[in-house]
Design a protein around this motif. Sequence first.
Motif, mmCIF file in Angstrom:
data_model
loop_
_atom_site.group_PDB
_atom_site.id
_atom_site.type_symbol
_atom_site.label_atom_id
_atom_site.label_comp_id
_atom_site.label_asym_id
_atom_site.label_seq_id
_atom_site.Cartn_x
_atom_site.Cartn_y
_atom_site.Cartn_z
ATOM 1 N N GLU A 1 -38.214 90.808 -36.255
ATOM 2 C CA GLU A 1 -38.330 91.662 -35.072
ATOM 3 C C GLU A 1 -39.733 91.512 -34.486
ATOM 4 N N PRO A 2 -40.000 92.103 -33.311
ATOM 5 C CA PRO A 2 -41.265 91.862 -32.603
ATOM 6 C C PRO A 2 -42.522 92.202 -33.388
ATOM 7 N N LEU A 3 -42.462 93.192 -34.286
ATOM 8 C CA LEU A 3 -43.655 93.558 -35.051
ATOM 9 C C LEU A 3 -43.940 92.584 -36.191
ATOM 10 N N ASN A 4 -42.998 91.685 -36.464
ATOM 11 C CA ASN A 4 -43.174 90.643 -37.478
ATOM 12 C C ASN A 4 -43.509 91.225 -38.854
ATOM 13 N N THR A 5 -42.845 92.306 -39.211
ATOM 14 C CA THR A 5 -43.045 92.875 -40.538
ATOM 15 C C THR A 5 -42.396 91.988 -41.597
ATOM 16 N N SER A 6 -42.916 92.091 -42.794
ATOM 17 C CA SER A 6 -42.411 91.291 -43.910
ATOM 18 C C SER A 6 -41.445 92.130 -44.743
ATOM 19 N N ILE A 7 -40.297 91.559 -45.058
ATOM 20 C CA ILE A 7 -39.290 92.239 -45.870
ATOM 21 C C ILE A 7 -39.225 91.538 -47.224
ATOM 22 N N THR A 8 -39.486 92.282 -48.275
ATOM 23 C CA THR A 8 -39.512 91.717 -49.630
ATOM 24 C C THR A 8 -38.450 92.391 -50.488
ATOM 25 N N LEU A 9 -37.604 91.586 -51.077
ATOM 26 C CA LEU A 9 -36.542 92.084 -51.954
ATOM 27 C C LEU A 9 -36.887 91.749 -53.398
ATOM 28 N N LEU A 10 -36.818 92.749 -54.258
ATOM 29 C CA LEU A 10 -37.019 92.561 -55.696
ATOM 30 C C LEU A 10 -35.654 92.588 -56.382
ATOM 31 N N TYR A 11 -35.413 91.632 -57.250
ATOM 32 C CA TYR A 11 -34.133 91.626 -57.950
ATOM 33 C C TYR A 11 -34.294 90.994 -59.325
ATOM 34 N N THR A 12 -33.318 91.252 -60.162
ATOM 35 C CA THR A 12 -33.288 90.676 -61.502
ATOM 36 C C THR A 12 -31.992 89.906 -61.668
ATOM 37 N N SER A 13 -31.863 89.213 -62.771
ATOM 38 C CA SER A 13 -30.653 88.423 -62.994
ATOM 39 C C SER A 13 -29.955 88.878 -64.268
ATOM 40 N N CYS A 14 -28.653 88.671 -64.282
ATOM 41 C CA CYS A 14 -27.855 88.985 -65.465
ATOM 42 C C CYS A 14 -26.656 88.050 -65.488
ATOM 43 N N MET A 15 -25.679 88.338 -66.308
ATOM 44 C CA MET A 15 -24.531 87.449 -66.455
ATOM 45 C C MET A 15 -23.743 87.294 -65.157
ATOM 46 N N VAL A 16 -23.693 88.344 -64.352
ATOM 47 C CA VAL A 16 -22.894 88.284 -63.124
ATOM 48 C C VAL A 16 -23.677 87.717 -61.943
#
Length: 348
Positions: free
Chosen positions: A312-327
């Motif tokens: 978007e115009p403000l150019n903000t950064s979106i950071t997603l944190l995630y982990t992994s498992c069997m699925v």
Amino acid sequence: MDIESQNSPQFFSWDSLPEQLKSILPLRHSYLIKNFNVLSPFQTTENFEIPQFELDAFVDIDDKEKAREWFLSFESKSKTTMPESRRYEIKGKKVLFREKRHCIHSKLVKEKQGNRELKRPQSSRLRNTNCAATIHLRLELCNIELSHPLEVNLRFTHNHVVNSAESLSFRRVNGEIRGKFLELFKDGHSPASAMYDYEDALYLSATDEQELLVLLADRATDPDYDYIAKLFHKYREMALGDRNGTSMFKRLEEVVNDYNNSGHGKAILQEYDSRTGKAFILCVVTNLMNRVHERVLQSGELCYMDASASFEPLNTSITLLYTSCMVGALPLGLFITSDESEITLEKA
């Protein structure tokens, strides 16, 4: 059918009007017709015949607001747009309401605009056709006690097909339609999604294909994207103020509080302040993310980050944190920041 009364106007309920007048005059009114003169039809270059006539009549309206409503109904029913030719100074002593208007395809529109630069000089759409159609409305104090005080002088002498797609594309957007788009913006729609949502409703509301074609072609009922985008920008400035301004963060704070009270998760906000060097940070943890933290053991040890920007115009950064498992990958949290510096990410 010509009507000309030298002594007194003839009374007509709407149902008893000639068909040509029924197609353009608003319902729920009666008319005293002084003169109705059918003229020779206008022949376009495409060999379409445009009905033409002159009408001098009185309407059962004794209030200037109702007179304006009558005119708006006339525009809607006749599929015409008629801006004011001149504005009269009304003092209210003799005349309560007076307007003289011309067709939007008149050369007067171009003369009033002057040498304004054309937005699309290569476009084949032609608005100025030198149309001579006019309407004159007058409500005098001396007639206010009569049954039909509002005087209407109509010269329905259009030189273009009134309900063609090209003519309809120049019409002004209906105020009610404008309000519907503002409501869609309040619900979180962008200009594009608001347009798609509104047009979907148009498709469902149309009783047949012909009605749908008219609804989609008529700018009064289906605005173009440029209009919707400009309306959205005005709405955003009115509702949120300038980007990074106080109003925007107040609104965002309300959204965060509503989300926290909704039971769908938790969010926390830090406002941006360029004077103190404080970065913008918005952290969100949904109920699903909470359950991942509680039930997936490796979520406390194994964490991946995926950052994206330029959404978007403000150019903000979106950071997603995630982990992994069997699925596969499971989300742990989300934060939106004004930059990707180490200090900002650590604080987030």
